[in-house]
Design a protein around this motif. Structure first.
Motif, PDB file in Angstrom:
ATOM      1  N   ALA B  94      59.513  27.537  32.485  1.00 28.68           N
ATOM      2  CA  ALA B  94      59.544  28.735  31.660  1.00 28.68           C
ATOM      3  C   ALA B  94      58.203  28.937  30.970  1.00 28.68           C
ATOM      4  O   ALA B  94      57.861  30.035  30.551  1.00 28.68           O
ATOM      5  CB  ALA B  94      60.650  28.621  30.616  1.00 28.68           C
ATOM      6  N   ASP B  95      57.455  27.834  30.873  1.00 27.29           N
ATOM      7  CA  ASP B  95      56.226  27.892  30.089  1.00 27.29           C
ATOM      8  C   ASP B  95      54.986  28.128  30.957  1.00 27.29           C
ATOM      9  O   ASP B  95      53.905  27.740  30.618  1.00 27.29           O
ATOM     10  CB  ASP B  95      56.063  26.583  29.308  1.00 27.29           C
ATOM     11  N   SER B  96      55.164  28.780  32.113  1.00 32.37           N
ATOM     12  CA  SER B  96      54.019  29.036  32.985  1.00 32.37           C
ATOM     13  C   SER B  96      53.026  29.964  32.293  1.00 32.37           C
ATOM     14  O   SER B  96      53.388  31.008  31.760  1.00 32.37           O
ATOM     15  CB  SER B  96      54.508  29.673  34.289  1.00 32.37           C
ATOM     16  N   ARG B  97      51.773  29.555  32.305  1.00 31.06           N
ATOM     17  CA  ARG B  97      50.701  30.331  31.682  1.00 31.06           C
ATOM     18  C   ARG B  97      50.408  31.545  32.568  1.00 31.06           C
ATOM     19  O   ARG B  97      50.309  31.418  33.778  1.00 31.06           O
ATOM     20  CB  ARG B  97      49.465  29.433  31.603  1.00 31.06           C
ATOM     21  N   ILE B  98      50.275  32.718  31.976  1.00 30.23           N
ATOM     22  CA  ILE B  98      49.967  33.899  32.777  1.00 30.23           C
ATOM     23  C   ILE B  98      48.473  34.202  32.657  1.00 30.23           C
ATOM     24  O   ILE B  98      47.938  34.307  31.550  1.00 30.23           O
ATOM     25  CB  ILE B  98      50.803  35.114  32.320  1.00 30.23           C
ATOM     26  N   VAL B  99      47.812  34.286  33.794  1.00 27.60           N
ATOM     27  CA  VAL B  99      46.382  34.577  33.795  1.00 27.60           C
ATOM     28  C   VAL B  99      46.159  35.877  34.548  1.00 27.60           C
ATOM     29  O   VAL B  99      46.559  36.012  35.709  1.00 27.60           O
ATOM     30  CB  VAL B  99      45.573  33.450  34.480  1.00 27.60           C
ATOM     31  N   GLU B 100      45.556  36.853  33.855  1.00 29.46           N
ATOM     32  CA  GLU B 100      45.287  38.120  34.506  1.00 29.46           C
ATOM     33  C   GLU B 100      43.874  38.101  35.084  1.00 29.46           C
ATOM     34  O   GLU B 100      42.930  37.702  34.403  1.00 29.46           O
ATOM     35  CB  GLU B 100      45.428  39.260  33.502  1.00 29.46           C
ATOM     36  N   ILE B 101      43.761  38.494  36.336  1.00 26.08           N
ATOM     37  CA  ILE B 101      42.453  38.496  36.997  1.00 26.08           C
ATOM     38  C   ILE B 101      42.070  39.927  37.346  1.00 26.08           C
ATOM     39  O   ILE B 101      42.702  40.554  38.207  1.00 26.08           O
ATOM     40  CB  ILE B 101      42.471  37.607  38.258  1.00 26.08           C
ATOM     41  N   PRO B 102      41.061  40.466  36.654  1.00 25.36           N
ATOM     42  CA  PRO B 102      40.620  41.825  36.971  1.00 25.36           C
ATOM     43  C   PRO B 102      39.853  41.843  38.287  1.00 25.36           C
ATOM     44  O   PRO B 102      39.035  40.965  38.532  1.00 25.36           O
ATOM     45  CB  PRO B 102      39.687  42.175  35.797  1.00 25.36           C
ATOM     46  N   VAL B 103      40.164  42.822  39.138  1.00 23.95           N
ATOM     47  CA  VAL B 103      39.525  42.895  40.453  1.00 23.95           C
ATOM     48  C   VAL B 103      39.031  44.315  40.705  1.00 23.95           C
ATOM     49  O   VAL B 103      39.779  45.281  40.502  1.00 23.95           O
ATOM     50  CB  VAL B 103      40.521  42.510  41.575  1.00 23.95           C
ATOM     51  N   CYS B 104      37.789  44.429  41.116  1.00 23.96           N
ATOM     52  CA  CYS B 104      37.289  45.715  41.597  1.00 23.96           C
ATOM     53  C   CYS B 104      37.501  45.727  43.105  1.00 23.96           C
ATOM     54  O   CYS B 104      36.916  44.926  43.831  1.00 23.96           O
ATOM     55  CB  CYS B 104      35.815  45.875  41.239  1.00 23.96           C
ATOM     56  N   TYR B 105      38.422  46.594  43.560  1.00 22.81           N
ATOM     57  CA  TYR B 105      38.796  46.610  44.980  1.00 22.81           C
ATOM     58  C   TYR B 105      37.882  47.539  45.779  1.00 22.81           C
ATOM     59  O   TYR B 105      37.448  48.578  45.282  1.00 22.81           O
ATOM     60  CB  TYR B 105      40.246  47.080  45.140  1.00 22.81           C
ATOM     61  N   GLY B 106      37.612  47.186  47.016  1.00 21.30           N
ATOM     62  CA  GLY B 106      36.923  48.046  47.973  1.00 21.30           C
ATOM     63  C   GLY B 106      35.427  48.163  47.745  1.00 21.30           C
ATOM     64  O   GLY B 106      34.845  47.402  46.976  1.00 21.30           O
ATOM     65  N   GLY B 107      34.832  49.102  48.445  1.00 14.74           N
ATOM     66  CA  GLY B 107      33.390  49.310  48.344  1.00 14.74           C
ATOM     67  C   GLY B 107      32.633  48.091  48.824  1.00 14.74           C
ATOM     68  O   GLY B 107      33.146  47.298  49.614  1.00 14.74           O
ATOM     69  N   GLU B 108      31.436  47.910  48.294  1.00 15.71           N
ATOM     70  CA  GLU B 108      30.637  46.758  48.751  1.00 15.71           C
ATOM     71  C   GLU B 108      31.215  45.441  48.226  1.00 15.71           C
ATOM     72  O   GLU B 108      30.925  44.379  48.765  1.00 15.71           O
ATOM     73  CB  GLU B 108      29.177  46.922  48.336  1.00 15.71           C
ATOM     74  N   LEU B 109      32.056  45.509  47.180  1.00 13.64           N
ATOM     75  CA  LEU B 109      32.650  44.268  46.643  1.00 13.64           C
ATOM     76  C   LEU B 109      33.877  43.845  47.456  1.00 13.64           C
ATOM     77  O   LEU B 109      34.290  42.696  47.386  1.00 13.64           O
ATOM     78  CB  LEU B 109      33.029  44.464  45.167  1.00 13.64           C
ATOM     79  N   GLY B 110      34.447  44.768  48.206  1.00 13.86           N
ATOM     80  CA  GLY B 110      35.608  44.438  49.045  1.00 13.86           C
ATOM     81  C   GLY B 110      35.467  45.086  50.410  1.00 13.86           C
ATOM     82  O   GLY B 110      36.211  46.014  50.757  1.00 13.86           O
ATOM     83  N   PRO B 111      34.516  44.601  51.208  1.00 18.60           N
ATOM     84  CA  PRO B 111      34.123  45.292  52.441  1.00 18.60           C
ATOM     85  C   PRO B 111      35.221  45.393  53.501  1.00 18.60           C
ATOM     86  O   PRO B 111      35.112  46.213  54.397  1.00 18.60           O
ATOM     87  CB  PRO B 111      32.938  44.455  52.958  1.00 18.60           C
ATOM     88  N   ASP B 112      36.279  44.566  53.389  1.00 19.85           N
ATOM     89  CA  ASP B 112      37.329  44.612  54.418  1.00 19.85           C
ATOM     90  C   ASP B 112      38.577  45.374  53.975  1.00 19.85           C
ATOM     91  O   ASP B 112      39.570  45.407  54.710  1.00 19.85           O
ATOM     92  CB  ASP B 112      37.739  43.186  54.824  1.00 19.85           C
ATOM     93  N   LEU B 113      38.525  45.996  52.791  1.00 16.36           N
ATOM     94  CA  LEU B 113      39.731  46.652  52.276  1.00 16.36           C
ATOM     95  C   LEU B 113      40.229  47.731  53.243  1.00 16.36           C
ATOM     96  O   LEU B 113      41.421  47.819  53.532  1.00 16.36           O
ATOM     97  CB  LEU B 113      39.460  47.265  50.886  1.00 16.36           C
ATOM     98  N   GLU B 114      39.302  48.535  53.765  1.00 18.33           N
ATOM     99  CA  GLU B 114      39.720  49.618  54.661  1.00 18.33           C
ATOM    100  C   GLU B 114      40.289  49.063  55.960  1.00 18.33           C
ATOM    101  O   GLU B 114      41.269  49.592  56.481  1.00 18.33           O
ATOM    102  CB  GLU B 114      38.549  50.566  54.928  1.00 18.33           C
TER     103      GLU B 114
END
Lengths: 339, 237
Positions: B94-114
């Motif tokens: 029940a005590d699992s720590r929640i970690v939020e990870i911000p992600v910029c999707y697509g473009g040159e940072l995510g070249p395989d998104l399309e």
């Protein structure tokens, strides 16, 4: 100033006995490949066995001493010379300021270890001075040594209490160095020309075909050129499972022999990852890891079966020997102090 | 806890197998034993490594040897672990720590998104929505410092690895490889489909603990814009 790297050699790094306690975070243990040689070199200069030394691989560096100091070189014989004169291994050596230590070709073994009195002074990162090349942490700025690097030495906690220094300094006269006329007997340790490595069968051993199991212990394997601090890739009799295994990633350790689907075994070495998912056919007995670390690419290795109980007994005997050597050197040093 | 097996991992390690499949129940058993060992390490223990179905305990055979006993160091470690396993009971995490990870999707940072979107005949937005929707469980850390093996990827965006792996993938890259998703903590080669990048550092050796994520954490990905990504990076500097 301490030691300056004039030429870096092939892969010269600062190593200690590794970074323990962080594998749960995916951080590898690393450390000297031949821990026995590093420990002995440290004993010989009066250091703790885990002090940071230099691991020198095949093609050694050229090092300039900016101060006089006590050193010891153990492990593989990479033809070390000081100002052109051969230096013997496995003994304390007092080196004069301005001398040049150079390594030549690998006469015997693959890795030499240089310890200096006090140990190399690089920052402690996550509890260790070991160089983790892939993560770029520890050692000298997280990388292998390069031309022009200047490595500091730690001051010994108790100044000048190591008798060997003083005795050798007196003996030196006008030479550039003086080596002790005694050494740690090679007979106490595995010969680096021995080609048999003892292996404990692992969890998945029984999952290999009968032919593979017998070929593994009966045939010779060559250490391929794609072998490094992470692992030794071997080539020889291919190993096959009786049926495919569904494995999930789990811990692997130094000495784990895993078999990827193409069938050639890989022995994981000091810089192995913390976890892996290939079937494991065996584990090199810890007592034989230093020996394996001295195999050069191209050489042939043979595996011999050993039980877990035998492997642990052999390790305990080895450690008892190490303890005797350590105490012997301490007594020697203490006697010199009083005398 | 019951139903476990011991396997020696060489002469200085023992692997405790606590289940067969990658699931939450097995994960809780793994976590229970790992938590115990973290709080109460026994004499001679070096460290432990939790994985999907196992906890491996490394020990020093010299410290665990006893000339007066017929038991080998391995047998002594197994006896110790047996005692420990009899004491602990798995509890729901029940005590699992929640970690939020911000992600910029697509473009040159995510070249395989399309390519991922095309593969599944989905829109890019749909892929991002499916990737940011679940709570992912960090089953284990391995492969690289702080690299999380995450459970919970939506099968609708599970995508085979690239035919030709990249030689160099930047730290922070978020990818999909088969039915796994994760973040590369350090620069490495790799064959995963890269769909985005996080400005967070997953491996930070100067911190205690040295990694952002630990086994047992819950991870949520949140989509951010390129401007937000750049701002994050400036703050990090």
């Amino acid at each position: 100033m301490s030691i300056e790297v004039i030429k870096p050699g092939m892969n010269t790094t600062i190593q200690d006995l590794g970074r323990n306690g962080f594998q749960k975070y995916g951080i590898i243990v690393g450390g000297a490949m031949d821990t026995l040689a590093l420990r002995l070199a440290n004993y010989l200069v009066g250091n703790d066995e885990g002090a940071a030394g230099m691991e020198i691989t095949l093609k050694g560096p050229r090092l300039l001493f900016h101060e006089e100091m006590l050193i010891a070189i153990c492990g593989g014989d990479l033809s070390p010379e000081i100002n052109g004169e051969p230096v013997a291994l496995n003994r304390p050596v007092w080196v004069r300021k301005g001398s040049m230590l150079q390594f030549g070709y690998a006469r015997k073994g693959c890795r030499a270890y240089l310890a200096v009195e006090g140990g190399f002074d690089v920052p402690i990162v996550l509890g260790s001075r070991d160089t983790n090349l892939r993560a770029g942490i520890g050692g000298y700025h997280g990388r292998a040594l390069a031309e022009g690097d200047i490595i500091q030495r730690q001051q010994r906690k108790q100044q000048g209490n190591y008798a060997a220094s003083r005795q050798l300094a007196e003996k030196m006269d006008y030479a550039s160095f003086a080596a002790a006329d005694w050494h740690i007997s090679q007979s106490l340790f595995p010969s680096y020309t021995q080609s048999c490595i003892r292996v404990i069968p692992a969890e998945h051993f029984a999952c290999f075909t009968a032919e593979s199991r017998s070929a593994f212990f009966a045939s010779e394997y060559q250490i391929t050129p794609h072998s490094d601090r992470m692992g030794y890739r071997l080539s020889g009799a291919k190993l096959e499972l009786t049926m495919p295994l569904e494995l999930t990633s789990e811990a692997v350790t130094v000495g784990t022999i895993q078999v990827p689907p193409e069938g050639n075994p890989i022995v994981l070495m000091a810089d192995r990852q913390t976890t892996g998912g290939y079937p494991k056919i065996g584990h090199v007995a810890t007592v034989d890891l230093p020996l394996l670390a001295q195999f050069k690419p191209g050489e042939m290795v043979r595996f011999q079966e050993i039980t877990l109980r035998e492997a642990q007994s052999a390790l305990l005997r080895r450690e008892a020997t190490m303890k005797r050597i350590k105490l012997g050197l301490q007594l020697f040093s203490g006697r010199g102090e009083r005398g | 806890m019951e139903n476990y097996d011991f396997f020696p991992l060489g002469d200085s390690g023992v692997m405790v197998k606590l289940g067969q499949a990658i699931d939450r129940l097995t994960h809780e058993k793994v976590r229970t034993l790992a938590d115990y060992l973290e709080e109460s390490p026994f004499y001679g223990m070096v460290e432990y490594v939790p994985a999907f179905t196992t906890v491996t305990v490394y020990y020093d055979p010299v410290l665990l040897s006893d000339p007066a006993s017929p038991q080998s160091p391995y047998e002594r470690v197994c006896a110790l672990l047996q005692k420990i396993l009899a004491q602990v009971t798995e509890r729901p995490s029940a005590d699992s720590r929640i970690v939020e990870i911000p992600v910029c999707y697509g473009g040159e940072l995510g070249p395989d998104l399309e390519a991922v979107a095309d593969y599944h005949q989905l829109s890019v937005e749909e892929v991002i929505r499916l990737h940011t929707a679940p709570d992912y469980l960090v089953h284990m850390i391995g492969f690289a410092p702080g690299f999380p093996y995450l459970g919970g990827l939506d099968e609708r965006i599970a995508t085979p690895r690239r035919g030709t792996p990249r030689l160099r993938i930047e730290a922070g890259s978020v990818g999909i490889g088969g039915s796994q998703t994760g973040v590369y903590p350090i620069e490495s080669p790799g064959g995963w489909q890269l769909i985005g990048k996080t400005p967070l550092r997953l491996f930070r050796p100067e911190h205690e603990p040295p990694t952002l994520l630990q086994a047992g954490d819950t991870v949520r990905f949140r989509a951010i814009t390129r401007e937000e990504f750049d701002r994050w990076q400036e703050v990090a500097r």
